[in-house]
Write an enzyme that holds these catalytic residues in place. Structure first.
Site, PDB file in Angstrom:
ATOM      1  N   GLU A 146      -3.461   6.367   1.428  1.00 55.56           N
ATOM      2  CA  GLU A 146      -3.277   4.969   1.793  1.00 55.56           C
ATOM      3  C   GLU A 146      -4.457   4.551   2.668  1.00 55.56           C
ATOM      4  O   GLU A 146      -4.783   5.226   3.647  1.00 55.56           O
ATOM      5  CB  GLU A 146      -1.959   4.801   2.543  1.00 55.56           C
ATOM      6  CG  GLU A 146      -1.655   3.372   2.919  1.00 55.56           C
ATOM      7  CD  GLU A 146      -0.253   3.190   3.466  1.00 55.56           C
ATOM      8  OE1 GLU A 146      -0.033   2.194   4.182  1.00 55.56           O
ATOM      9  OE2 GLU A 146       0.627   4.036   3.171  1.00 55.56           O
TER      10      GLU A 146
ATOM     11  N   LYS B  57       0.821  -1.222   0.000  1.00 53.89           N
ATOM     12  CA  LYS B  57       0.000   0.000   0.000  1.00 53.89           C
ATOM     13  C   LYS B  57       0.851   1.267   0.000  1.00 53.89           C
ATOM     14  O   LYS B  57       0.619   2.188  -0.766  1.00 53.89           O
ATOM     15  CB  LYS B  57      -0.904   0.044   1.229  1.00 53.89           C
ATOM     16  CG  LYS B  57      -1.988  -0.991   1.301  1.00 53.89           C
ATOM     17  CD  LYS B  57      -2.863  -0.795   2.530  1.00 53.89           C
ATOM     18  CE  LYS B  57      -2.147  -1.068   3.833  1.00 53.89           C
ATOM     19  NZ  LYS B  57      -1.804  -2.485   4.034  1.00 53.89           N
ATOM     20  N   THR B  58       1.813   1.298   0.918  1.00 56.06           N
ATOM     21  CA  THR B  58       2.615   2.518   1.071  1.00 56.06           C
ATOM     22  C   THR B  58       3.377   2.835  -0.201  1.00 56.06           C
ATOM     23  O   THR B  58       3.353   3.975  -0.689  1.00 56.06           O
ATOM     24  CB  THR B  58       3.585   2.356   2.253  1.00 56.06           C
ATOM     25  OG1 THR B  58       2.833   2.221   3.462  1.00 56.06           O
ATOM     26  CG2 THR B  58       4.501   3.559   2.375  1.00 56.06           C
TER      27      THR B  58
END
Length: 464
Positions: A170, A126-127
């Site tokens: 995010e 995700k990051t």
């Protein structure tokens, strides 16, 4: 601590003075920055001083080290980290005073009001995907706002209020936070069972992603290489959403080919439904980063951005803190640090580290994160760590959980097959354990979502 999401979430301008408990964390610091940049009076507290806390102070945000009820004087809204316990004195005082008390997700949802939000979800990646998409959109001239779960070197911070109407965020699934959002578009990197301490079963965890996709307004970009994300394509189409799949699978809409990981760089070519988009070169090593880049590229294209500028922006991404981050070299030893704490993430980062190390020795120091996760995945963590040449496993980082004598770091170390694996004990003494093991030419990789991030700098200082 679990705090209920309010049924009505007013916009940022109606929150008054906002105080963050756990402001030094990646999630809360991003929201605090975005609110402060909109003119909101923001303060916060954290258990420890840190580079993030000092940076927030430099930006004009009042940050206290330690928690005290008096720090809520004049406060209207309190937003707390999930890592904060119920008996935190500021939590207790907020409840006593009847202040508005929110979880992180409600704070981010408030920031999203009035913006076209693109939410990036998934168990892993995700990051990086959020950061890559942000870099690509900035290069394309979209001037997005963003909230990312780590500091990003090429962006200068983990959050910024842009002049455009897009917000890239995010979307964390660990506590169900992503189900609070109503994004225009979404990315799902993968669905790989995790956080079962919250969800209970693998089926419930997967069902949460179905529900997340059902809350999206216009489009989704899904990994074609992950069965869990691929399943969501049918869910999305049934909801009337535009779907783009991205990956190295032959049936991907946005397909990567000719993947090469060479030292600290990754290259591949991309095509969209048979139309060549050209080569992509990344300044970070790893096949998993190539997939993240394809997902970011697909999202940018659905937002009608210029493909060449998007690709240039992807090439400008140089990494995020704790994501295969190079900390430096001393005494002939290269030191990297990464956040990986799930078997899938460990395997991906070790593959990337092996590409960087080449024929040199790869030494891994790993800190398991959470008793509940180690109980479920300890053996798989050990199996993934078996790709190293030497493994040292530190004590479990408890975070919000209590210790269990039956669940220790030995569950991980005992499952390592091949390299020598030993227990390293508490993180504060881990650098001293590692130093006699290291020799010139080694690549040391510290892994974990806890305080093992302090070990790499300590090793470099000792070797200098």
């Amino acid at each position: 601590m679990r705090i209920e999401v309010p049924s009505v979430i007013p916009p940022v301008g109606e929150l008054g003075h906002v105080h963050f408990i756990g402001i030094g964390g990646a999630g809360l610091s991003a929201i605090a920055r975005l609110m402060a940049q909109q003119g909101v009076t923001v303060s916060g507290s954290d258990a420890f001083d840190s580079a993030v806390v000092r940076a927030l102070r430099a930006e004009g945000i009042v940050c206290h080290v330690g928690h005290d009820p008096s720090q809520l004087d004049g406060v209207d809204t309190v937003i707390a980290s999930t890592a904060v316990r119920d008996d935190n004195p500021e939590i207790v005082e907020a409840q006593r005073r009847g202040l508005r008390l929110w979880p992180r997700s409600a704070g981010l949802r408030s920031v999203m009001e009035g913006r076209r939000t693109i939410a990036v979800a998934g168990t892993h990646g995700k990051t990086t995907t959020t950061a890559m998409l942000t870099c690509a959109l900035i290069a394309a001239g979209a001037e997005p706002s963003y909230a990312i779960g780590a500091e990003v070197a090429s962006l200068g911070a983990n959050a910024r209020l842009g002049s455009g109407d897009l917000l890239v965020a995010e979307a964390d699934e660990s506590d169900g936070a992503f189900l609070v959002y109503r994004p225009e578009g979404a990315v799902v990197t993968n669905v790989d069972a995790d956080h079962l301490d919250n969800y209970g079963t693998v089926e419930a965890y997967a069902a949460a992603f179905d529900e997340f996709v059902g809350r999206v307004g216009r489009f989704v970009v899904l990994s074609a290489d992950d069965p869990g994300a691929g399943h969501l394509a049918d869910v999305a189409r049934a909801a009337g959403l535009e779907v783009v799949t991205a990956g190295f699978a032959e049936d991907a809409d946005l397909m990567g080919q000719h993947l090469r990981v060479d030292g600290t760089r990754t290259t591949f070519t991309a095509s969209l439904r048979g139309v060549d988009l050209g080569p992509v070169e990344l300044a970070v090593p790893g096949a998993h980063y190539a997939l993240d880049a394809l997902l970011a590229l697909g999202t940018g294209l659905l937002l009608d951005q210029n493909v060449d500028l998007l690709i240039a922006g992807l090439g400008a991404y140089t990494g995020a803190n704790r994501r295969m981050q190079s900390l430096g070299e001393a005494g002939g030893v290269r030191v990297y640090d990464s956040y990986a704490h799930h078997p899938t993430e460990i395997a991906a980062d070790l593959a990337a580290a092996r590409a960087v190390a080449g024929t040199d020795r790869l030494v891994v120091a790993y800190q398991p994160h959470l008793v509940s996760r180690t109980r479920l995945y300890g053996a798989e963590m050990g199996a993934a760590l078996s790709a190293a040449d030497r493994v040292v496993v530190a004590d479990i980082y408890l975070a919000r959980e209590d210790p269990d004598p039956a669940v220790t770091a030995a569950l991980v170390a005992d499952a390592v097959v091949g390299p020598v694996a030993t227990l390293g004990g508490p993180v504060p003494g881990l650098a001293d354990v590692l130093l006699p093991e290291l020799r010139p030419g080694d690549l040391l990789l510290t892994l974990g979502a806890g305080d093992i991030t302090t070990v790499g700098p300590a090793v470099l200082e000792a070797l200098a």
